[in-house]
Design an enzyme around this catalytic site. Structure first.
Site, PDB file in Angstrom:
ATOM      1  N   ILE A  59     121.261  24.737  20.534  1.00 41.24           N
ATOM      2  CA  ILE A  59     120.966  23.564  21.364  1.00 41.24           C
ATOM      3  C   ILE A  59     121.967  23.647  22.522  1.00 41.24           C
ATOM      4  O   ILE A  59     123.156  23.889  22.305  1.00 41.24           O
ATOM      5  CB  ILE A  59     121.095  22.242  20.559  1.00 41.24           C
ATOM      6  N   SER A  60     121.486  23.489  23.748  1.00 40.81           N
ATOM      7  CA  SER A  60     122.357  23.683  24.908  1.00 40.81           C
ATOM      8  C   SER A  60     123.469  22.650  24.976  1.00 40.81           C
ATOM      9  O   SER A  60     123.357  21.549  24.430  1.00 40.81           O
ATOM     10  CB  SER A  60     121.542  23.610  26.203  1.00 40.81           C
ATOM     11  N   GLN A  61     124.532  23.023  25.689  1.00 46.37           N
ATOM     12  CA  GLN A  61     125.661  22.123  25.939  1.00 46.37           C
ATOM     13  C   GLN A  61     125.180  20.918  26.760  1.00 46.37           C
ATOM     14  O   GLN A  61     124.409  21.094  27.710  1.00 46.37           O
ATOM     15  CB  GLN A  61     126.683  22.932  26.730  1.00 46.37           C
TER      16      GLN A  61
END
Ligand code: SAH
Length: 216
Positions: A59-61
């Site tokens: 899951i992206s930052q």
């Protein structure tokens, strides 16, 4: 600290890093990121970092989600295409800002889980499917915005540009290796010529081109 306190701290941090669009900050504030991370990482849901989500993906930052979303300048009547549904978090943030999100994921298990989250959170304006996102979603084109959340390592996904509306914006990470990856912003000038702008360095998992992966 409680999740709630961490969430407020994250929003302040994003503001400090240059996220000034209050619609974007509002969307991030309203999407519970803890619902999209595995239970073991729940405590870290509002840390400003990428986290593992299964099938070897991440899951992206939050800062990256926020910057990409802000750059798209999404209007509430717009139709947005996302490549790489992953956990579904970015799609959920987009869904707060536009009319409908179309999202494509190649891992069926991830897609099933993401769709479950959308239902639980009563997010009804996301249509997602399993497939090769490099081909886009021609039946639903054109899109006002396209966001690619996996990095093109060899070929730019040109098929996606064909599915962008003339005033549209596409944002995608491009780079051969994870150490040489940048976000690019693509749009067309008034004469229809492609314009591309190199933005900041990022680290995304690779965009898998299923044609490349097929046996020859
Ligand atoms: N937007 C996601 C982050 C996803 S990570 C989130 O908010 O959680 C990138 C995702 O792109 C991975 O789940 C990976 O499986 C997917 N992906 C990689 N290549 C793809 C392709 N060609 N088509 C669709 N999805 C792809």
């Amino acid at each position: 600290m409680t999740l709630e306190a961490n969430r407020i701290r994250l929003i302040m941090e994003l503001r400090g890093q240059g996220i000034t669009d209050s619609r974007v900050l509002g969307a991030i504030e309203r999407v519970p990121r803890e619902a999209f991370v595995p239970d073991t990482f729940r405590d870290q849901a509002y840390e400003n970092m990428a986290l593992p989500i299964g099938s070897g993906q991440t899951i992206s930052q939050p800062a990256v989600v926020a910057f990409m979303t802000q750059e798209l300048q999404i209007g509430d009547r717009m139709k947005v295409l996302e490549i790489g549904t992953g956990s579904g978090y970015q799609a959920a943030v987009l869904a707060k800002l536009c009319r409908r999100v179309y999202s494509i994921e190649r891992h069926r298990e991830l897609l099933v889980e993401a769709e479950q989250k959308f239902r639980e959170l009563r997010i009804n304006n996301i249509t997602a499917r399993v497939g090769d996102g490099t081909k886009g979603w021609p039946e639903q084109a054109p899109f006002d915005c396209i966001i690619v959340t996996a990095a093109a390592t060899r070929n730019l996904p040109y098929a996606l540009l064909d599915q962008l509306s003339p005033e549209g914006v596409m944002i995608a990470p491009v780079g051969k290796t994870t150490r040489d990856q940048y976000l690019y912003r693509f749009s067309f000038d008034s004469e229809g010529y492609l314009e591309q702008k190199k933005m900041w360095p990022v680290r995304f998992v690779p965009l898998i081109d299923d044609d490349d992966a097929a046996p020859s």
